[in-house]
Design a protein around this motif. Structure first.
Motif, PDB file in Angstrom:
ATOM      1  N   CYS A 226       0.842  -1.206   0.000  1.00  0.00           N
ATOM      2  CA  CYS A 226       0.000   0.000   0.000  1.00  0.00           C
ATOM      3  C   CYS A 226       0.873   1.250   0.000  1.00  0.00           C
ATOM      4  O   CYS A 226       1.420   1.620  -1.015  1.00  0.00           O
ATOM      5  N   GLY A 227       1.043   1.879   1.150  1.00  0.00           N
ATOM      6  CA  GLY A 227       1.846   3.096   1.197  1.00  0.00           C
ATOM      7  C   GLY A 227       3.322   2.813   1.369  1.00  0.00           C
ATOM      8  O   GLY A 227       3.739   1.696   1.693  1.00  0.00           O
ATOM      9  N   CYS A 228       4.135   3.854   1.160  1.00  0.00           N
ATOM     10  CA  CYS A 228       5.575   3.747   1.404  1.00  0.00           C
ATOM     11  C   CYS A 228       6.120   5.127   1.736  1.00  0.00           C
ATOM     12  O   CYS A 228       5.501   6.147   1.430  1.00  0.00           O
ATOM     13  N   ALA A 229       7.290   5.153   2.367  1.00  0.00           N
ATOM     14  CA  ALA A 229       7.906   6.425   2.747  1.00  0.00           C
ATOM     15  C   ALA A 229       9.400   6.240   2.935  1.00  0.00           C
ATOM     16  O   ALA A 229       9.839   5.237   3.516  1.00  0.00           O
ATOM     17  N   PHE A 230      10.172   7.213   2.443  1.00  0.00           N
ATOM     18  CA  PHE A 230      11.600   7.263   2.715  1.00  0.00           C
ATOM     19  C   PHE A 230      11.828   7.889   4.096  1.00  0.00           C
ATOM     20  O   PHE A 230      11.078   8.768   4.532  1.00  0.00           O
TER      21      PHE A 230
ATOM     22  N   VAL B  73      -2.444  -2.233   6.668  1.00  0.00           N
ATOM     23  CA  VAL B  73      -1.769  -0.970   6.929  1.00  0.00           C
ATOM     24  C   VAL B  73      -1.828  -0.156   5.640  1.00  0.00           C
ATOM     25  O   VAL B  73      -1.292  -0.572   4.610  1.00  0.00           O
ATOM     26  N   TYR B  74      -2.494   0.978   5.693  1.00  0.00           N
ATOM     27  CA  TYR B  74      -2.759   1.740   4.476  1.00  0.00           C
ATOM     28  C   TYR B  74      -1.578   2.619   4.071  1.00  0.00           C
ATOM     29  O   TYR B  74      -1.276   2.752   2.888  1.00  0.00           O
ATOM     30  N   ASN B  75      -0.923   3.220   5.043  1.00  0.00           N
ATOM     31  CA  ASN B  75       0.170   4.125   4.677  1.00  0.00           C
ATOM     32  C   ASN B  75       1.102   4.328   5.865  1.00  0.00           C
ATOM     33  O   ASN B  75       0.761   4.008   7.011  1.00  0.00           O
ATOM     34  N   VAL B  76       2.273   4.863   5.575  1.00  0.00           N
ATOM     35  CA  VAL B  76       3.281   5.160   6.590  1.00  0.00           C
ATOM     36  C   VAL B  76       3.948   6.493   6.247  1.00  0.00           C
ATOM     37  O   VAL B  76       4.015   6.888   5.083  1.00  0.00           O
ATOM     38  N   VAL B  77       4.448   7.172   7.271  1.00  0.00           N
ATOM     39  CA  VAL B  77       5.233   8.386   7.043  1.00  0.00           C
ATOM     40  C   VAL B  77       6.162   8.594   8.233  1.00  0.00           C
ATOM     41  O   VAL B  77       5.767   8.430   9.387  1.00  0.00           O
ATOM     42  N   TYR B  78       7.430   8.910   7.940  1.00  0.00           N
ATOM     43  CA  TYR B  78       8.412   9.186   8.984  1.00  0.00           C
ATOM     44  C   TYR B  78       8.263  10.619   9.493  1.00  0.00           C
ATOM     45  O   TYR B  78       7.891  11.532   8.745  1.00  0.00           O
ATOM     46  N   SER B  79       8.592  10.808  10.753  1.00  0.00           N
ATOM     47  CA  SER B  79       8.641  12.154  11.309  1.00  0.00           C
ATOM     48  C   SER B  79       9.762  12.941  10.640  1.00  0.00           C
ATOM     49  O   SER B  79      10.882  12.427  10.490  1.00  0.00           O
ATOM     50  N   PRO B  80       9.504  14.204  10.246  1.00  0.00           N
ATOM     51  CA  PRO B  80      10.571  15.033   9.680  1.00  0.00           C
ATOM     52  C   PRO B  80      11.459  15.656  10.750  1.00  0.00           C
ATOM     53  O   PRO B  80      12.466  16.286  10.423  1.00  0.00           O
ATOM     54  N   LEU B  81      11.092  15.473  12.025  1.00  0.00           N
ATOM     55  CA  LEU B  81      11.800  16.149  13.105  1.00  0.00           C
ATOM     56  C   LEU B  81      12.490  15.212  14.084  1.00  0.00           C
ATOM     57  O   LEU B  81      13.454  15.611  14.734  1.00  0.00           O
ATOM     58  N   VAL B  82      11.997  13.988  14.220  1.00  0.00           N
ATOM     59  CA  VAL B  82      12.555  13.041  15.197  1.00  0.00           C
ATOM     60  C   VAL B  82      13.028  11.782  14.472  1.00  0.00           C
ATOM     61  O   VAL B  82      12.246  11.104  13.806  1.00  0.00           O
ATOM     62  N   ARG B  83      14.289  11.484  14.590  1.00  0.00           N
ATOM     63  CA  ARG B  83      14.866  10.313  13.927  1.00  0.00           C
ATOM     64  C   ARG B  83      14.215   9.023  14.441  1.00  0.00           C
ATOM     65  O   ARG B  83      13.988   8.842  15.630  1.00  0.00           O
ATOM     66  N   GLY B  84      13.886   8.134  13.501  1.00  0.00           N
ATOM     67  CA  GLY B  84      13.394   6.821  13.885  1.00  0.00           C
ATOM     68  C   GLY B  84      11.976   6.788  14.403  1.00  0.00           C
ATOM     69  O   GLY B  84      11.603   5.869  15.134  1.00  0.00           O
TER      70      GLY B  84
END
Length: 317
Positions: free
Chosen positions: A76-80, A122-133
């Motif tokens: 489904c979703g993906c994120a770098f 799980v439809y989608n994921v996204v990493y925080s732009p401010l907190v690593r991991g």
């Protein structure tokens, strides 16, 4: 770099467009079934990650497919990961999330698989732009979850924080670009919810849309401006003051933005004033410059400059 657009089709093709000329380039066949998501690499211009209902995720350019990662279930979703762009998280329909190192994998073995959390797609994921991991996921199990990961993309061993409150499938998700512990979700229950991911508390529920909320995006230069889209055929532009009342005022004062869920609720903002709670680099530096030019942040002129910076405008307003 904004020079190339990549779009996915229901037949599995990727369509590329040159922004400067408006010219359509030759399509690339990346998937055998519908393309579910396309995301741009945060550093490499012209490189994209895609996911498809054929169970694969791909790294592609306009010249073809660089890498295929096989999941065995529709992807489904993906994120770098913005802190380590070699890592790609992929959401799947079997309730798991696979994390891949796109520079070393053979396409068969991910770095890690996050399971034991979600109980449906799980439809989608996204990493925080401010907190690593810190990885945010949304699911058909009516929850969102925040997963703590190592720099290598592996589970830290700490449990995911569960954000529970939606009454149906969760679809939309976004991190606040300046306040590290605040995120937003939207779902089939027509609501947009604002969360404090430190404790899983829902700070506010917005019910303006008349159908499923499918996407939330934050303005890159105005940290308190957002846009949402819905199956009610509308896009709605927001001040996040509407999604989390009093947040902007408290952030300017250096207070905890999550104390007050509605305007006037909770302790006085003056009671917990400290250093500014906005930590995003772009806005934080711009805000400091505007406050400095206005002679500091402790007077009316300084506050007007702060509000102007937060709104993306000039001085006050």
């Amino acid at each position: 770099d904004g020079g190339l657009i990549c779009a996915g089709g229901a037949e599995g093709l990727l369509y590329f467009f040159d922004v400067a000329t408006g010219r359509a380039l030759k399509p690339v066949e990346a998937h055998k079934k519908a393309v579910h998501r396309v995301v741009a690499h945060p550093l490499e211009a012209g490189v994209f990650a895609t996911t498809g209902l054929d169970g694969t995720a791909c790294i592609v350019t306009k010249d073809g497919v660089r890498l295929v990662m096989t999941h065995g279930f529709p992807a489904c979703g993906c994120a770098f990961d913005p802190f380590n762009p070699d890592l790609l998280a992929v959401a799947t329909q079997n309730s798991t999330i696979a994390v891949w190192d796109v520079t070393t994998t053979d396409g068969k073995m991910p770095v890690s698989v996050l399971h034991g959390g979600h109980t449906s797609k799980v439809y989608n994921v996204v990493y925080s732009p401010l907190v690593r991991g810190r990885l945010l996921s949304v699911s058909d199990d009516k929850t969102a979850r925040v997963w703590p990961l190592t720099e290598e993309g592996k589970p830290t061993g700490d449990p995911a924080m569960v954000l529970s409150g939606h009454l149906s499938n969760v679809r939309a998700q976004a991190w606040h670009p300046e306040i590290a512990h605040v995120c937003f979700t939207g779902g089939w229950d027509k609501t947009i919810r604002t969360w404090d991911v430190r404790n899983g508390i829902c700070l506010n529920v917005t019910t303006a849309h008349l159908a499923d909320v499918y996407a939330i995006a934050m303005h890159p230069d105005k940290p308190f401006v957002a846009v949402t889209c819905s199956r009610d055929t509308t896009m709605r532009f927001w001040s996040t003051e509407e999604l989390c009342p009093s947040a902007r005022l408290r952030a300017v004062l250096g207070a905890d933005v999550t104390v007050s869920a509605t305007a006037g609720a909770g302790p006085s903002a003056a009671a917990d004033v400290g250093k500014p709670t906005m930590v995003g680099k772009a806005i934080g530096e711009r805000l400091k410059a505007k406050l400095g030019a206005a002679g500091g942040g402790g007077d009316v002129v300084g506050m007007a400059a702060a509000f102007g910076a937060l709104s993306g405008g000039g001085g006050g307003g």
